[in-house]
Scaffold this motif. Structure first.
Motif, short mmCIF file in Angstrom:
data_model
loop_
_atom_site.label_atom_id
_atom_site.label_comp_id
_atom_site.label_asym_id
_atom_site.label_seq_id
_atom_site.Cartn_x
_atom_site.Cartn_y
_atom_site.Cartn_z
N GLN A 1 -5.54 -13.98 -4.12
CA GLN A 1 -4.36 -13.12 -4.03
C GLN A 1 -3.15 -13.98 -3.69
O GLN A 1 -3.28 -15.04 -3.10
N SER A 2 -1.99 -13.47 -4.02
CA SER A 2 -0.77 -14.22 -3.73
C SER A 2 -0.29 -14.02 -2.30
O SER A 2 0.62 -14.69 -1.85
N GLY A 3 -0.90 -13.08 -1.57
CA GLY A 3 -0.52 -12.86 -0.18
C GLY A 3 -0.47 -11.38 0.15
O GLY A 3 -0.50 -10.53 -0.73
N THR A 4 -0.38 -11.08 1.43
CA THR A 4 -0.37 -9.68 1.86
C THR A 4 1.04 -9.10 1.90
O THR A 4 1.21 -7.90 1.83
N LYS A 5 2.05 -9.95 2.03
CA LYS A 5 3.43 -9.48 2.08
C LYS A 5 4.10 -9.65 0.73
O LYS A 5 3.89 -10.65 0.05
#
Length: 140
Positions: A120-124
């Motif tokens: 994933q590219s991140g949670t934010k």
């Protein structure tokens, strides 16, 4: 080298060095304490600068006269990049590789992103000023 070759070599070399340094003609002229027209005319081969004038302009680029003429002809701006020439910015589950090494003065940054399965590219959500474009080459 005859005088026509000298003028051609000086104009082309100066322009290539200036562009490589990311400077406009106006900025190089300011740093060298000469007129913008002087830089323009030298690069366009309209004038043949004296040795002292050329030394003054080259010093603003951090290049000596001997190095200016001894170095191989500067290459133009690179427009094609092979996979091995991309600059890795971040690695791991998501790889970010940038096209081009020196982006000073550029408004667009092209990045080749590669995500490992499940990455994933991140949670934010990221937010910034600017424009982006993307192209999915392969999914799944």
């Amino acid at each position: 080298m005859n005088s026509a070759d000298y003028e051609l070599a000086v104009g082309q070399r100066l322009r290539a060095l200036r562009l490589r340094a990311g400077l406009s003609q106006r900025e190089l002229a300011r740093r060298a304490a000469v007129s913008n027209a002087t830089i323009s005319m030298i690069e366009a081969d309209r004038v043949s600068p004296s040795v002292s004038a050329l030394r003054q302009v080259l010093s603003a680029l951090g290049v000596g006269i001997a190095d200016f003429f001894a170095a191989p002809e500067p290459q133009g701006e690179q427009v094609v990049y092979r996979a091995a020439e991309l600059t890795e910015i971040a690695g791991g589950a998501v790889s970010y590789r940038q096209l081009g090494a020196n982006l000073k003065g550029r408004t667009l940054q092209m990045i080749h992103e590669r995500y490992k399965p499940g990455a994933q590219s991140g949670t934010k959500m990221l937010s910034h000023q600017g424009e982006e474009a993307g192209l999915v080459i392969k999914a799944g």
